[in-house]
Write an enzyme that holds these catalytic residues in place. Structure first.
Site, mmCIF file in Angstrom:
data_model
loop_
_atom_site.group_PDB
_atom_site.id
_atom_site.type_symbol
_atom_site.label_atom_id
_atom_site.label_comp_id
_atom_site.label_asym_id
_atom_site.label_seq_id
_atom_site.Cartn_x
_atom_site.Cartn_y
_atom_site.Cartn_z
ATOM 1 N N TYR A 1 -4.545 -64.460 21.259
ATOM 2 C CA TYR A 1 -3.976 -65.584 21.999
ATOM 3 C C TYR A 1 -3.460 -65.100 23.364
ATOM 4 O O TYR A 1 -3.615 -63.930 23.703
ATOM 5 C CB TYR A 1 -2.935 -66.303 21.140
ATOM 6 C CG TYR A 1 -3.608 -66.909 19.909
ATOM 7 C CD1 TYR A 1 -4.579 -67.902 20.063
ATOM 8 C CD2 TYR A 1 -3.357 -66.443 18.622
ATOM 9 C CE1 TYR A 1 -5.257 -68.429 18.969
ATOM 10 C CE2 TYR A 1 -4.031 -66.964 17.518
ATOM 11 C CZ TYR A 1 -4.984 -67.960 17.704
ATOM 12 O OH TYR A 1 -5.666 -68.465 16.632
ATOM 13 N N LEU B 1 -3.118 -58.416 3.667
ATOM 14 C CA LEU B 1 -3.615 -58.083 2.323
ATOM 15 C C LEU B 1 -2.616 -57.237 1.525
ATOM 16 O O LEU B 1 -2.993 -56.245 0.912
ATOM 17 C CB LEU B 1 -4.992 -57.434 2.394
ATOM 18 C CG LEU B 1 -6.119 -58.447 2.660
ATOM 19 C CD1 LEU B 1 -7.474 -57.746 2.718
ATOM 20 C CD2 LEU B 1 -6.150 -59.539 1.592
ATOM 21 N N PRO C 1 4.160 -66.290 9.789
ATOM 22 C CA PRO C 1 3.863 -67.604 10.387
ATOM 23 C C PRO C 1 2.491 -68.090 9.943
ATOM 24 O O PRO C 1 1.533 -67.311 9.919
ATOM 25 C CB PRO C 1 3.878 -67.305 11.893
ATOM 26 C CG PRO C 1 3.596 -65.843 12.007
ATOM 27 C CD PRO C 1 4.169 -65.205 10.783
#
Ligand code: FMN
Length: 369
Positions: free
Chosen positions: A185, A304, A25
């Site tokens: 979040y 990564l 996302p």
């Protein structure tokens, strides 16, 4: 012909995926009042041609105040649903691939400017800002305007908003939901003792800190059709002493699995400014490996992962079942084609593009619809 592990099909719940590559996302900060725009046609459309197995729509706010910025995508009313329908119908008319959506609430990390304008928090008095909410009235940065601590009634409203967004996602034909419990979040704020200092049954012990995220999971799982998978994205550590860590993540992952979670996506960090992240290639893969050893559901590694051999090794050694790519896919949206060519696998390509098959990879394209 080789059979690279990266290109072996896999099932996530009942969802059959053609290979192990997921588009992670990625917030685009290009929505208007929560509504997707033409930008999303181009951005998501390019990934429909990417050869990845699953496209994950960016963090999508379940309530306006749950957006990171005023330009975030949302799915909280008929207008945001209609805007998303327009984009999804358009891109699906051109090519088909499974699409998932990340449902999110930013909690105390909401109400920011867009990244290319600095991404700073906007206080409630700002034209583009609002009052943030969180498990406890503790700001992310000490200089931030503090969030309001959620009441039980507020939490019920947020839980119901997650479920309502899941119902809308189902109506849109979205095949998978990913709950955003990572990157500091709202759901992560409940999990971590650094951000959750509540004194009721939603704070304190690990069991209490997991309670609200698990209630949200149950509410979403209850309304999203049983044959469609619900997964969770988790920060497996805060990278801060005394914070959320991999041991607690394993307990949370097992609890989710018991409740019907279909996959777990292992990221890290984002909760606290004091985090010290050992950034480097595959730096989060050891966290995925640790969780994978403790659960049966598929585990997704991210962070990564850039080279074909690196990706093949992660799946081939069994460190994770899938990999998710974010920046790598922005830089090279047909990375899965190039990986298939390099590793000797086949990829599905649109008929309009079949003539581009390189001579040295004469067997690259599988039959296309
Ligand atoms: C432009 C951009 C937007 C992102 N938006 C989201 C998001 O909406 N939800 C999320 O969980 N992570 C988000 N991330 C984090 C990525 O999904 C991913 O975990 C992170 O970039 C590490 O993977 P990478 O090294 O392949 O980029 C975003 C990253 C980028 C670069």
């Amino acid at each position: 012909m080789n059979h690279p592990a990266l290109f072996k099909p896999i099932q996530v719940g009942n969802l059959a995926l053609a290979n192990r590559i997921v588009v992670a996302p990625m917030c685009q900060y290009s929505a208007v009042e929560g509504c997707m725009t033409d930008w999303h046609f181009v951005h998501l459309g390019q990934f429909m041609l990417s050869g990845a197995a699953l496209l994950t729509i960016e963090a999508t706010a379940v309530l306006p105040e749950g957006r990171i910025s005023y330009a975030d995508t949302g799915l909280w009313n008929d207008e945001t649903e209609a805007a998303m329908r327009r984009v999804l119908e358009g891109i699906r008319n051109c090519f088909d691939m499974p699409i998932g959506i990340q449902l999110a609430h930013a909690g105390r990390k909401a109400s920011t400017d867009v990244p290319w304008k600095g991404g700073d928090q906007l206080p409630p008095g700002d034209a583009h800002g609002w009052q943030t909410v969180a498990p406890s009235a503790i700001p992310f940065e000490s200089s931030d305007h503090p969030p309001t601590a959620l009441t039980i009634e507020d939490m019920t409203r947020i839980r119901d908003a997650f479920a309502a967004a899941a119902t809308r996602a189902d109506r849109l034909g979205i095949q998978l939901i990913q709950l955003h419990a990572a990157h500091g979040y709202l759901l992560h704020q409940f999990l971590s003792p650094l951000s959750n200092q509540r004194e009721d049954e939603y704070g304190g012990t690990l069991e209490n800190r997991m309670r609200f995220p698990l209630e949200v999971f149950d509410a979403v799982r209850a309304v999203f059709p049983a044959e469609k998978p619900v997964s969770v994205r988790l920060s497996a550590t805060d990278w801060v002493a005394g914070g959320w860590d991999v041991e607690q993540s394993i307990i949370f992952a097992r609890e989710l699995e018991k409740r019907g979670c279909s996959a777990i996506h292992i990221s890290s960090g984002g909760l606290h400014p004091a985090q010290e992240i050992p950034v480097g290639p595959s730096y989060q893969v050891p966290l995925a490996r640790a969780v994978k050893a403790a659960v049966k559901m598929p585990v997704v590694a991210v962070g990564l992962i850039t080279s074909y051999e690196q990706a093949e090794a992660i799946i081939g050694t069994g460190d994770a079942d899938m990999i998710a790519l974010a920046r790598t896919m922005l830089y090279d949206p047909r990375w899965p084609w190039h990986a298939a060519a390099a590793l000797g696998a086949q990829i599905k390509a649109p008929k309009q593009y079949l003539r581009c098959q390189p001579r040295q990879h004469g067997n690259l394209f599988a039959a296309t619809p």
